[in-house]
Scaffold this active site. Sequence first.
Site, PDB file in Angstrom:
ATOM      1  N   THR A   1       0.852  -1.189   0.000  1.00  0.00           N
ATOM      2  CA  THR A   1       0.000   0.000   0.000  1.00  0.00           C
ATOM      3  C   THR A   1       0.887   1.238   0.000  1.00  0.00           C
ATOM      4  O   THR A   1       2.068   1.170   0.359  1.00  0.00           O
ATOM      5  CB  THR A   1      -0.911   0.017   1.233  1.00  0.00           C
ATOM      6  OG1 THR A   1      -0.076   0.038   2.410  1.00  0.00           O
ATOM      7  CG2 THR A   1      -1.799  -1.202   1.278  1.00  0.00           C
TER       8      THR A   1
ATOM      9  N   GLU B   1      -5.782  -4.191  -1.490  1.00  0.00           N
ATOM     10  CA  GLU B   1      -6.211  -5.375  -0.738  1.00  0.00           C
ATOM     11  C   GLU B   1      -7.244  -6.227  -1.488  1.00  0.00           C
ATOM     12  O   GLU B   1      -7.566  -7.327  -1.050  1.00  0.00           O
ATOM     13  CB  GLU B   1      -6.795  -4.938   0.613  1.00  0.00           C
ATOM     14  CG  GLU B   1      -5.782  -4.367   1.585  1.00  0.00           C
ATOM     15  CD  GLU B   1      -5.538  -2.873   1.435  1.00  0.00           C
ATOM     16  OE1 GLU B   1      -4.950  -2.268   2.340  1.00  0.00           O
ATOM     17  OE2 GLU B   1      -5.928  -2.301   0.374  1.00  0.00           O
TER      18      GLU B   1
ATOM     19  N   LYS C   1     -18.228  16.231   9.262  1.00  0.00           N
ATOM     20  CA  LYS C   1     -19.422  16.134  10.101  1.00  0.00           C
ATOM     21  C   LYS C   1     -19.785  17.532  10.590  1.00  0.00           C
ATOM     22  O   LYS C   1     -19.062  18.142  11.370  1.00  0.00           O
ATOM     23  CB  LYS C   1     -19.177  15.189  11.281  1.00  0.00           C
ATOM     24  CG  LYS C   1     -19.076  13.731  10.853  1.00  0.00           C
ATOM     25  CD  LYS C   1     -19.040  12.791  12.027  1.00  0.00           C
ATOM     26  CE  LYS C   1     -19.010  11.332  11.552  1.00  0.00           C
ATOM     27  NZ  LYS C   1     -18.975  10.379  12.675  1.00  0.00           N
TER      28      LYS C   1
ATOM     29  N   TRP D   1     -23.475  14.204   8.085  1.00  0.00           N
ATOM     30  CA  TRP D   1     -22.334  13.994   7.199  1.00  0.00           C
ATOM     31  C   TRP D   1     -22.468  14.821   5.923  1.00  0.00           C
ATOM     32  O   TRP D   1     -23.536  14.923   5.324  1.00  0.00           O
ATOM     33  CB  TRP D   1     -22.228  12.522   6.801  1.00  0.00           C
ATOM     34  CG  TRP D   1     -21.730  11.640   7.903  1.00  0.00           C
ATOM     35  CD1 TRP D   1     -21.333  12.017   9.145  1.00  0.00           C
ATOM     36  CD2 TRP D   1     -21.600  10.216   7.851  1.00  0.00           C
ATOM     37  NE1 TRP D   1     -20.961  10.922   9.875  1.00  0.00           N
ATOM     38  CE2 TRP D   1     -21.118   9.802   9.115  1.00  0.00           C
ATOM     39  CE3 TRP D   1     -21.845   9.253   6.887  1.00  0.00           C
ATOM     40  CZ2 TRP D   1     -20.859   8.473   9.418  1.00  0.00           C
ATOM     41  CZ3 TRP D   1     -21.598   7.933   7.180  1.00  0.00           C
ATOM     42  CH2 TRP D   1     -21.106   7.550   8.434  1.00  0.00           C
TER      43      TRP D   1
END
Length: 541
Positions: A188, A332, A441, A446
């Site tokens: 990664t 992944e 937020k 959100w």
Amino acid sequence: MMLRGQMMEMPLLISDLLVHAETWHADSEIVSRTVEGPIHRYTYRDLGKRSRQLANALKSLEIKMGDCVGTLAWNGYRHLELYYAVSGSGAICHTVNPRLFPEQISYIINHAEDQALFFDLSFLPVVEQIASELTSVRHFVLMTDRANMPKDSSIPNLRCYEDLVNSHSDQLDWPEFDEKTASSLCYTSGTTGHPKGVLYSHRSTVLHAFASSLPDSLDISAQSAVMPVVPMFHVSGWGLPYSCVMNGAKLVLPGPKMDGVNLYELIEEEGVTMAAGVPTIWMMLLQHCQRNHLKIHSLKRVVIGGSAAPESMVDQLAEHGAEVRQLWGMTELSPCGTTSTPKFKHNGCDIATLRHLQGKQGRPIYGVKIRIVDDENQPLPHDGKAFGNLQVKGSWVLSQYFRRELDDNHTADGWFNTGDVVNIDTDGYMKITDRTKDVIKSGGEWISSIDLENILVGHPAVAEAAAIGIIHPKWDERPLMVVVLKEGMSATRDELIGFYEGKIAKWWTPDDVAFVDELPHTATGKLQKMKLREQFSSYKW
């Protein structure tokens, strides 16, 4: 009593993809723009022959089953040969991202314990800088011919790739072994802490190639001419070096030149029908076409991943006759998870409906399961309204990071936490609204930073935009837009904020705009929101 089927059992091995291609698609072309400059052309027949020569060369270097072989290379035919020769021999092809810092490259190579390192001419200075730190590497191989070898180098016993390949026979029977044997390794990008390794198997890679080839996925066939602009050092080039070989597609590899000028030239000259890469790449291509009044003729489909494609980009590519297909995935996940392909029910739908669909990351392809959960890990409905944490399961999904015993990313029932905040509609289309760490937020609700960014890059003066949450005395957080303008263009704060009118809920509207010369990106081209939050940590409303 269980009755077992009476079918043959054959291991799913990467070498079989190559054998199939050179047998049944022998004269299909592989075209590469080389680091040295010229365009290189050969066929799957040639790829098979040289991969066997390289496999014999690896044996002469005492590379054994399970050894890691590192690569620092662009998208080119030599890199493709390494994909097949290394994995086909039972060793592990470890693609290293050369855009990382030298310290990260050293860490990754040492952590993987690479026994050999193959690298393009472009990366000779980097390897010379870190060679003494690479404790496990026994062989350094420069991926060029004798004429382009440096007269002197600080790397001891530096080998020439072409000499190495040409000094060995092409007579080889690929070994057969357990399909769960490790085949390849990718780390990664490591935006926080050390990069983490994801170790793929032959089985997972071949299954991923099957699924990503399907019409509802990337739709790859022997009729395709595919240009992977996504680097082969990034999640195996989204698996295209495997799926294209599996299907005998013409491969067009852009090498180190991924600017608008060179991509346009390759697409037109080679008749590319499908290309894949991150939005930044297509922005450069479209700007080149716009400046020079050019039309893209052969391109039918553009696969976009890494970050969401703005609607304005989808519209511009459509004007050139190219359908945009969003791809969501992760290192992944090998990486393909979902694609935004329409269903039969969407045939004949209006442009607005189609664009809304294309703006989502799409439905899971067969082999991947997805769900959304709340912070207590309880499943949420797929109603297009509920936002939750995205979790995945599947045959090519990571079960554990390489050489790491502790893994907080998996739940007790085996689901992998992706770190994405999404909703899923009643047709199964997933839409990413944010990364868990990037969600804004405000007043307990959100706000999607991705939606704010995608709208603003539709403004004719905006080249790139990032939305970050800034602490607010009343609302906890409010969105600040950080903007890079196009060269020679201008825009004011009020003009850009006014651009949101009618496009989002009023309370989502950003409170301010900050203009910068450039935005920070990771080595794989993603926005580094963490750095932006640090940069604007002292910002006052």
